[in-house]
Write an enzyme that holds these catalytic residues in place. Sequence first.
Site, short mmCIF file in Angstrom:
data_model
loop_
_atom_site.label_atom_id
_atom_site.label_comp_id
_atom_site.label_asym_id
_atom_site.label_seq_id
_atom_site.Cartn_x
_atom_site.Cartn_y
_atom_site.Cartn_z
N CYS A 1 0.81 -1.23 0.00
CA CYS A 1 0.00 0.00 0.00
C CYS A 1 0.84 1.28 0.00
CB CYS A 1 -0.94 0.01 1.21
SG CYS A 1 -0.13 -0.42 2.77
N HIS B 1 -3.42 6.42 4.22
CA HIS B 1 -2.00 6.60 4.54
C HIS B 1 -1.56 7.97 4.05
CE1 HIS B 1 -1.82 2.52 5.70
NE2 HIS B 1 -1.10 2.00 4.73
#
Lengths: 338, 338
Positions: free
Chosen positions: A129, A241
Amino acid sequence: MKSYRVAIVGALGAVGQQMMKTLERSSLAVSSLKPLDIEQNAGKQVSFRNKMWTVETSGKGKFLDVDIALFSAGAEASEILAPIAVSEGAIVIDNSSQWRMTDGVPLVIPEVNPQALRSHKGLIANPNCSTIQMLVALKPLHAAFTIKRVVVSTYQAVSGSGAAAIRELREQSQSILDGKQPVANVYPHPIAFNAIPQIDVFLDNGYTKEEMKMVNETHKMLDPNILVSPTAVRIPVFRGHSESINLEFEKPFEIEQIVEIYKKAPGILLVDDPAQLAYPMAINSEDRYEVFVGRLRRDPTVQNGLNMWVVSDNLLKGAALNTVQIAEKLVEMDLISR
Amino acid sequence: MKSYRVAIVGALGAVGQQMMKTLERSSLAVSSLKPLDIEQNAGKQVSFRNKMWTVETSGKGKFLDVDIALFSAGAEASEILAPIAVSEGAIVIDNSSQWRMTDGVPLVIPEVNPQALRSHKGLIANPNCSTIQMLVALKPLHAAFTIKRVVVSTYQAVSGSGAAAIRELREQSQSILDGKQPVANVYPHPIAFNAIPQIDVFLDNGYTKEEMKMVNETHKMLDPNILVSPTAVRIPVFRGHSESINLEFEKPFEIEQIVEIYKKAPGILLVDDPAQLAYPMAINSEDRYEVFVGRLRRDPTVQNGLNMWVVSDNLLKGAALNTVQIAEKLVEMDLISR
């Protein structure tokens, strides 16, 4: 138009659920869905495109009638099941770290290196990710100005560790607000109202596995000559994130050029208006497909230096969405039949 | 031993409270305490070294019987009150940003540049919290290997914005856990379960004032030749700033040398044992005086490169403690009488 028989392995996990949702909204023609999960979830029903589908356990023989298998079952399950699925004729797109650095297994972000799909042998790996959102942001700049070095510090959400971590952040936060001691199970330390400078296990060089993924996957997908110096940190955010990225280019640039590049770059939304206090933020990235880029500013401490802030939904572009986009790209490039 | 008449301006604020607590525990001989605050707090009683002291409003004439005035009342109040206090004979140690970059005003971290105190003219500035902990960590390494460049990304706690921000994080967190919309007052966006890449206002160069403080204060206190590239980020932590710091030295080094230096360095506690999952964390820094350093590892992407993680209690070493330590250092260096 051809349609495809799709299996989702780990269908009831945090990423598996997002895979189904993303697949549902995608352009992919799905003739049948086969949700696979662990034994205790077998028999449960899931809804997909206005039909109910029954969850089955995974294993030998389950992929004989599957064209595309989207895996989000972790590295250990993938090690065993992915080769089975491939041998039974499915194309596997695996979200775990198991096969990412294996020679001959394409590791793909559609905006970055779609051409790598051409050499697939039935198994394709979905990147980590934190790497995905960084490389979506870096790719167009690398094409224009050649990136020499990246110093990146991450601010990563707990959902990257699955549904249990989301629960843990909720429970720990409530405990602390109530004046009680937080209980840590998923992470080695409480994550609520804290920052943990460790994601995944430590390696001999003092870096964590998460940090080295950012180095190695950048080399495999974008350019082995780019130097990457990473620090990966978990913070108490549910989804999204964030990354503080410092870049050093070979060629000179103007901020205006970067802005123009990002206005046209696929998969990117530029949010960069300090006067309006507008910049990418985790809470605005949830359920969004884009990689958000902002806080663009020259770094005068190095030749051709740039600082930026990059945010994306780690469950979508960082996982489920990129997996589904790989499937769409395989169809688009006519690489699905074997 | 001489004893001193001490005033605390902004005594009931988040930092003011910590100043009293720190002063109480300090070696400083205090003959009288004068807590000063805004009008609505006048008349309140505060306890200090087993005696009660009455809060008064600040203003002209209040510093005539004061030897040392510790200021934590913000930049605007300090602009007006600090010159008054100095003219009335007090030595002012000011925690605001008002005087930090003023020529002739020493900006001091006792572990970094105590010698700057010698030239004081009654007014001494306490540096910004994120700069203090960074420079305590950098100073001994700079002495040994000469730092050329610093790339730093911060993970800053809300208590740096005062008591209202602490309440806001609590309230927003509870709202979100209850499924309600969070209300933002102190910050322009919700901070609960988010990361905000903005601290203080934006400047014309695209950096925030907080970021430029880290650049300018490093130059004033440690070395104008050190290049600093900062990104300052607020995260949902109550107390304890964390910093991801990337360093480039002129001279070669071994990690073992850095470890030895830190074992002896004043004000520093090395917490760096990956095998035991031990590294500095915000939740362990609360109420502690040390600057915690860990995650030491070579950065192989640049000559003589190092990555590290630095944490400290922003209300203590980042504010109240450093202010009190400056007072202690003035006494120790016999610079208190004027």
